[in-house]
Scaffold this motif. Structure first.
Motif, PDB file in Angstrom:
ATOM      1  N   LYS A  79      -8.479  -0.780  -4.866  1.00 30.67           N
ATOM      2  CA  LYS A  79      -8.641  -2.076  -4.346  1.00 30.67           C
ATOM      3  C   LYS A  79      -8.515  -2.102  -2.796  1.00 30.67           C
ATOM      4  N   MET A  80      -7.416  -3.034  -2.281  1.00 33.36           N
ATOM      5  CA  MET A  80      -7.402  -3.130  -0.932  1.00 33.36           C
ATOM      6  C   MET A  80      -6.290  -2.156  -0.343  1.00 33.36           C
ATOM      7  N   SER A  81      -5.630  -1.391  -1.055  1.00 34.20           N
ATOM      8  CA  SER A  81      -4.682  -0.596  -0.594  1.00 34.20           C
ATOM      9  C   SER A  81      -4.967   0.725  -0.054  1.00 34.20           C
ATOM     10  N   PHE A  82      -4.410   0.853   1.090  1.00 36.40           N
ATOM     11  CA  PHE A  82      -4.383   2.390   2.078  1.00 36.40           C
ATOM     12  C   PHE A  82      -3.368   2.937   2.260  1.00 36.40           C
ATOM     13  N   LEU A  83      -3.277   4.268   2.244  1.00 39.32           N
ATOM     14  CA  LEU A  83      -2.184   5.037   2.748  1.00 39.32           C
ATOM     15  C   LEU A  83      -2.070   5.947   3.807  1.00 39.32           C
ATOM     16  N   ALA A  84      -1.544   5.891   4.908  1.00 36.34           N
ATOM     17  CA  ALA A  84      -1.670   6.299   6.261  1.00 36.34           C
ATOM     18  C   ALA A  84      -0.356   7.368   6.110  1.00 36.34           C
ATOM     19  N   GLU A  85      -1.055   8.584   6.401  1.00 36.66           N
ATOM     20  CA  GLU A  85      -0.191   9.995   6.740  1.00 36.66           C
ATOM     21  C   GLU A  85      -0.072  10.122   8.183  1.00 36.66           C
ATOM     22  N   THR A  86       1.032   9.498   8.905  1.00 39.07           N
ATOM     23  CA  THR A  86       1.128  10.088  10.295  1.00 39.07           C
ATOM     24  C   THR A  86       1.393  11.370  10.782  1.00 39.07           C
ATOM     25  N   PRO A  87       1.109  11.437  11.952  1.00 43.92           N
ATOM     26  CA  PRO A  87       1.115  12.883  12.905  1.00 43.92           C
ATOM     27  C   PRO A  87       2.555  13.561  12.721  1.00 43.92           C
ATOM     28  N   SER A  88       3.501  12.429  12.467  1.00 45.78           N
ATOM     29  CA  SER A  88       5.113  12.851  12.646  1.00 45.78           C
ATOM     30  C   SER A  88       5.374  13.227  10.883  1.00 45.78           C
ATOM     31  N   GLY A  89       4.328  13.147   9.820  1.00 42.99           N
ATOM     32  CA  GLY A  89       4.749  13.357   8.731  1.00 42.99           C
ATOM     33  C   GLY A  89       5.188  12.241   7.696  1.00 42.99           C
ATOM     34  N   HIS A  90       5.068  10.872   8.295  1.00 47.32           N
ATOM     35  CA  HIS A  90       5.579  10.060   7.503  1.00 47.32           C
ATOM     36  C   HIS A  90       4.527   9.278   6.692  1.00 47.32           C
ATOM     37  N   GLN A  91       4.739   8.661   5.707  1.00 45.79           N
ATOM     38  CA  GLN A  91       3.962   7.783   5.057  1.00 45.79           C
ATOM     39  C   GLN A  91       3.878   6.102   5.228  1.00 45.79           C
ATOM     40  N   ILE A  92       2.724   5.613   5.312  1.00 44.95           N
ATOM     41  CA  ILE A  92       2.945   3.971   5.361  1.00 44.95           C
ATOM     42  C   ILE A  92       1.870   3.547   4.515  1.00 44.95           C
ATOM     43  N   GLN A  93       2.381   2.718   3.677  1.00 45.43           N
ATOM     44  CA  GLN A  93       1.549   1.940   2.635  1.00 45.43           C
ATOM     45  C   GLN A  93       0.967   0.551   3.049  1.00 45.43           C
ATOM     46  N   MET A  94      -0.227   0.433   3.092  1.00 43.60           N
ATOM     47  CA  MET A  94      -0.845  -0.933   3.441  1.00 43.60           C
ATOM     48  C   MET A  94      -1.585  -1.533   2.495  1.00 43.60           C
ATOM     49  N   ASP A  95      -1.521  -2.900   2.226  1.00 45.43           N
ATOM     50  CA  ASP A  95      -2.400  -3.486   1.367  1.00 45.43           C
ATOM     51  C   ASP A  95      -2.744  -4.922   1.867  1.00 45.43           C
ATOM     52  N   ALA A  96      -3.333  -5.517   1.309  1.00 44.60           N
ATOM     53  CA  ALA A  96      -3.719  -6.996   1.366  1.00 44.60           C
ATOM     54  C   ALA A  96      -2.990  -7.827   0.578  1.00 44.60           C
ATOM     55  N   SER A  97      -2.976  -9.114   0.752  1.00 44.78           N
ATOM     56  CA  SER A  97      -2.225  -9.964  -0.179  1.00 44.78           C
ATOM     57  C   SER A  97      -3.161 -10.318  -1.382  1.00 44.78           C
ATOM     58  N   GLU A  98      -2.881 -10.565  -2.536  1.00 48.63           N
ATOM     59  CA  GLU A  98      -3.465 -10.825  -3.923  1.00 48.63           C
ATOM     60  C   GLU A  98      -4.570 -12.016  -3.860  1.00 48.63           C
ATOM     61  N   ASP A  99      -4.242 -13.242  -2.654  1.00 52.30           N
ATOM     62  CA  ASP A  99      -5.512 -13.842  -2.734  1.00 52.30           C
ATOM     63  C   ASP A  99      -6.845 -13.408  -1.891  1.00 52.30           C
ATOM     64  N   VAL A 100      -6.792 -12.168  -1.440  1.00 59.44           N
ATOM     65  CA  VAL A 100      -7.736 -11.616  -0.966  1.00 59.44           C
ATOM     66  C   VAL A 100      -8.405 -10.038  -1.776  1.00 59.44           C
ATOM     67  N   GLY A 101      -7.763  -9.949  -2.771  1.00 54.75           N
ATOM     68  CA  GLY A 101      -8.039  -8.810  -3.698  1.00 54.75           C
ATOM     69  C   GLY A 101      -7.055  -7.671  -3.587  1.00 54.75           C
ATOM     70  N   GLY A 102      -6.033  -7.874  -2.785  1.00 53.38           N
ATOM     71  CA  GLY A 102      -5.111  -6.689  -2.558  1.00 53.38           C
ATOM     72  C   GLY A 102      -4.065  -7.026  -3.800  1.00 53.38           C
ATOM     73  N   GLN A 103      -2.896  -6.035  -3.754  1.00 47.08           N
ATOM     74  CA  GLN A 103      -2.064  -6.212  -4.866  1.00 47.08           C
ATOM     75  C   GLN A 103      -0.703  -6.308  -4.256  1.00 47.08           C
ATOM     76  N   ASN A 104      -0.586  -6.699  -2.884  1.00 43.40           N
ATOM     77  CA  ASN A 104       0.571  -6.823  -2.188  1.00 43.40           C
ATOM     78  C   ASN A 104       1.705  -5.644  -2.465  1.00 43.40           C
ATOM     79  N   SER A 105       1.046  -4.340  -2.352  1.00 43.02           N
ATOM     80  CA  SER A 105       1.973  -2.929  -2.526  1.00 43.02           C
ATOM     81  C   SER A 105       2.326  -2.408  -1.151  1.00 43.02           C
ATOM     82  N   GLY A 106       2.069  -3.288  -0.058  1.00 47.53           N
ATOM     83  CA  GLY A 106       2.481  -2.687   1.060  1.00 47.53           C
ATOM     84  C   GLY A 106       2.121  -3.502   2.278  1.00 47.53           C
ATOM     85  N   ALA A 107       2.634  -3.430   3.439  1.00 48.41           N
ATOM     86  CA  ALA A 107       2.610  -4.140   4.818  1.00 48.41           C
ATOM     87  C   ALA A 107       1.302  -4.386   4.829  1.00 48.41           C
TER      88      ALA A 107
END
Length: 138
Positions: free
Chosen positions: A10-38
C-alpha cells in the motif's frame, strides 16, 4: 550516508538506517495508507528536534551543566500548495535544573546557527523560545 527504504505494501515503507535502526513510515488511511507508521513529514520535525536537542545537551555538558529535564515542543507550518513544504518551524525548549539563562541561550544559538545539520538542510524559517525551571525566556 546511505539508507535503504523498502516498500512494504500500500503506502507503507520501512527504512533501514546506516546505524542499523528501522523506521516504519506510512500514509493516513484517507490517502490509501494504513496508519502503520509515522508520516515522513512528522519524522522531519522530529529529526529537527532530535538534532538540536543532541546539540544542546552536548554543549551544556561541555559547560559542565546537566539539565534535570529537557523537553522540546515543535510546531511546523506548511504551505497550502504542493509540495506543501515547511515554511515556518518553531521550537520551544523547556529545560529544568540549575542552568544559567545566558548559557542555555548560547547553547540554543549555537545549535540553531551553526551545528544542527537537519535544520540547515531545510529552507523553513525557524524561530525558538525557551523556559528554564518554568520561567519563560524570549
Amino acid at each position: 550516508m546511505e539508507s535503504i527504504i523498502k516498500w512494504t505494501g500500500k503506502m507503507s515503507f520501512l527504512a533501514e538506517t546506516p546505524s542499523g535502526h528501522q523506521i516504519q513510515m506510512d500514509a493516513s488511511e484517507d490517502v490509501g495508507g494504513q496508519n502503520s507508521g509515522a508520516r515522513p513529514t512528522e519524522l522531519v520535525l522530529s529529526a529537527v528536534a532530535g538534532c538540536t536537542g543532541i546539540d544542546i545537551i552536548s554543549i551544556l555538558q561541555k559547560m559542565r551543566l546537566e539539565p534535570i529535564s529537557f523537553q522540546m515542543d515543535i510546531k511546523g507550518d506548511r504551505a497550502e500548495d504542493h509540495p506543501k513544504r515547511f515554511t515556518h518551524i518553531h521550537i520551544h525548549y523547556a529545560l529544568e535544573g540549575d542552568l544559567p539563562e545566558e548559557k542555555v541561550v548560547r547553547a540554543i544559538e549555537l545549535s540553531n546557527d551553526k551545528y544542527c545539520s537537519v535544520s540547515h538542510s531545510l529552507n523553513a524559517e525557524m524561530t525558538t523560545s525557551y523556559s528554564i525551571n518554568g520561567i519563560n525566556g524570549q
